[in-house]
Structures are given as C-alpha cells and as structure tokens.
Write a protein that holds these residues in place. Structure first.
Motif, short mmCIF file in Angstrom:
data_model
loop_
_atom_site.label_atom_id
_atom_site.label_comp_id
_atom_site.label_asym_id
_atom_site.label_seq_id
_atom_site.Cartn_x
_atom_site.Cartn_y
_atom_site.Cartn_z
N LEU A 14 0.83 -1.20 0.00
CA LEU A 14 0.00 0.00 0.00
C LEU A 14 0.87 1.25 0.00
CD1 LEU A 14 -2.82 1.28 0.20
CD2 LEU A 14 -2.63 1.10 2.70
N SER A 15 1.92 1.26 0.81
CA SER A 15 2.84 2.39 0.83
C SER A 15 3.49 2.59 -0.53
CB SER A 15 3.90 2.17 1.91
OG SER A 15 4.88 3.19 1.88
N PHE A 16 3.85 1.50 -1.18
CA PHE A 16 4.48 1.55 -2.50
C PHE A 16 3.53 2.19 -3.51
CE2 PHE A 16 5.77 -0.31 -6.59
CZ PHE A 16 7.13 -0.11 -6.56
N LEU A 21 1.80 7.35 -6.31
CA LEU A 21 0.76 8.31 -6.69
C LEU A 21 1.10 9.68 -6.14
CD1 LEU A 21 -1.99 8.90 -7.94
CD2 LEU A 21 -3.05 8.20 -5.79
N TRP A 22 1.53 9.74 -4.88
CA TRP A 22 1.92 11.02 -4.27
C TRP A 22 3.09 11.64 -5.00
CZ3 TRP A 22 6.75 11.68 -1.89
CH2 TRP A 22 6.94 12.94 -1.28
N ARG A 23 4.08 10.80 -5.35
CA ARG A 23 5.28 11.33 -6.02
C ARG A 23 4.93 11.84 -7.42
NH1 ARG A 23 10.64 10.65 -4.42
NH2 ARG A 23 11.84 12.16 -5.60
N ARG A 193 15.18 9.11 -3.30
CA ARG A 193 15.63 9.67 -4.57
C ARG A 193 15.66 8.64 -5.69
NH1 ARG A 193 20.64 13.67 -2.95
NH2 ARG A 193 19.44 15.06 -1.61
N LEU A 194 15.44 7.40 -5.33
CA LEU A 194 15.42 6.34 -6.34
C LEU A 194 14.06 6.20 -7.00
CD1 LEU A 194 17.40 3.57 -4.41
CD2 LEU A 194 18.28 5.18 -6.10
N ALA A 195 13.05 6.94 -6.52
CA ALA A 195 11.69 6.76 -6.99
C ALA A 195 11.56 6.91 -8.50
CB ALA A 195 10.75 7.74 -6.29
N GLY A 196 12.31 7.85 -9.08
CA GLY A 196 12.19 8.10 -10.50
C GLY A 196 13.08 7.26 -11.38
N ILE A 197 13.89 6.39 -10.78
CA ILE A 197 14.84 5.60 -11.57
C ILE A 197 14.11 4.76 -12.61
CG2 ILE A 197 16.40 3.62 -11.45
CD1 ILE A 197 17.81 6.11 -10.72
N PHE A 198 13.02 4.10 -12.21
CA PHE A 198 12.26 3.25 -13.13
C PHE A 198 10.96 3.91 -13.56
CE2 PHE A 198 14.72 0.21 -10.50
CZ PHE A 198 15.47 -0.37 -11.51
N ALA A 199 10.23 4.51 -12.62
CA ALA A 199 8.93 5.10 -12.94
C ALA A 199 9.07 6.35 -13.80
CB ALA A 199 8.16 5.41 -11.66
N GLY A 200 10.11 7.14 -13.53
CA GLY A 200 10.28 8.39 -14.26
C GLY A 200 10.33 8.21 -15.78
#
Length: 225
Positions: A14-16, A21-23, A193-200
């Motif tokens: 759920l946090s993931f 979505l928040w990011r 800071r890794l959030a955008g590595i794949f999703a970005g």
C-alpha cells in the motif's frame, strides 16, 4: 505472530502504491537525479544502479519460478542464476554508492537529503548481504531449499486468496530478517531519490506518446531541451 507476516507485506504494498501516486502528483518523478549539476560519478551511478538492480530482481524472479516447493533449480540454470545475481548485486551496490555517497559527505547546495535518503544505502547493502547469506546457507540442499520453503512460498501466497504466513513464522531468523528488509525497501522506495529511476522514464515516455497522438498529423514536435 503469523498475522504480522500478513499485515506487514500488504502495508508495504500500500505504501508503495500510494507513495508513487503522491510522487507523481508532487513532481512527476522529476527526481534529484534530473538536476544538471550532478557530478560525473553520480551520472554514472544513475545508469549503473537501475541496470544492476533490475538484473538482480529478474534473477530472483527466475529463481522463484524455477524452484520447486522444496528444491532449487537444477544444474546450469542454478549456476547461471547464481553468477548473474552476484555480478549484478555488485554492480547495483556500486551504482548506489556513486549516487548517494557524494552528497552524504559533501553537503551540496542541491535540495537537502532526507532521513529516508540517508538510510536507503544501508538498506540496499543489508538486502545484498542477507541475499548472499541465504544463498549460501549450508542447511539448504537439493532436497531442502530453505528459500523456496520460506520466502518464495510466503511471497507467492500474498498474491492469492490464501496467504501463507506460517512459511515465514517458522523460518530461520536470517530469512525473517531478509523478508523485513525487502518489505522496508518496498515501503520506502517512492519516498527516496530512487523513486524516479524506473517510474520516471516510463511516465515521460507515456506523456510524450500522448502528446504526439494529440498533435495533428504532420505537425512537427518540439525538440527536447
């Protein structure tokens, strides 16, 4: 205790999901690594880390699919998975070090790193070390693969209507520790800071594709800056 191994993973999932979505709403995954003033080491790390990390995940998934209920993959498949995972793990860790260490020791003028960023590298290293420890567990054999009996059985069951928390409740402590480390990494990923590595890149390609589809036929697209 068995309930813990049901609540924790679903809370991490759920946090993931909520975190991504928040990011997305916050900055469209324009993470720290999009800044042009990254040094050369960080630019290299931003390329090396996703490559190594992605291969590690692919190797673990292959291991999980190829393993039996109590046995590991046989012969050349197991050797290939082992070699690929070890090399990719080193590559991913090197990339993470290149990404995080310069800012941890230099206090740059870019946006201040958060406490979540500060624990990301130790969590990644703990994940690598725990993976190595269970991979070479002397109590695992061809007739009794502890990873398949515990982590794999538990993780697969989370996507069914019949979760199997007992697989982790009765697992050795190192397997329980690895499970908790992986859940922590999943839960905190969107907030680092890794959030955008794949999703970005996926989001940017999707938005670019929508923009091109909305343009009239023959209209030139604006060059990227």
């Amino acid at each position: 205790m068995s309930l813990l191994w049901i609540l924790l993973p679903y809370s991490a999932f759920l946090s993931f999901a909520v975190g991504h979505l928040w990011r997305y709403r916050r900055d469209r995954f324009r993470s720290y690594f999009a800044h042009q003033d990254m040094d050369r080491a960080q630019r290299l790390g931003s390329m090396v880390f996703p490559l190594g990390f992605g291969i590690v995940v692919a190797a673990r998934i292959t291991d999980m699919i190829s393993s039996g209920a109590h046995s590991r993959p046989e012969g050349a498949i197991y050797v290939a998975i082992l070699v690929v995972e070890m090399i990719a793990g080193v590559v991913a860790t090197t990339g993470a070090v290149l990404l995080f260490v310069p800012d941890l020791i230099a206090s740059p003028t870019r946006p201040a790193i958060t406490w979540v960023d500060r624990i990301t590298l130790p969590v990644l290293v703990a994940g690598l070390l725990s993976g190595v420890m269970i991979r070479f567990d002397p109590n695992s054999s061809d007739n009794g693969y502890r990873t398949a009996e515990s982590l794999f059985a538990w993780f697969r069951s989370l996507f069914t209507l019949h979760p199997n928390p007992e697989a982790m409740q009765h697992a050795p402590q190192i397997y329980q520790a690895r499970g908790l480390i992986l859940l922590l990494l999943i839960a905190m990923w969107p907030y680092t800071r890794l959030a955008g590595i794949f999703a970005g890149p996926v989001i940017r390609l999707s938005l670019r594709g929508r923009h091109q589809l909305r343009q009239p036929f023959g209209t030139p697209t604006a060059p990227d800056h």
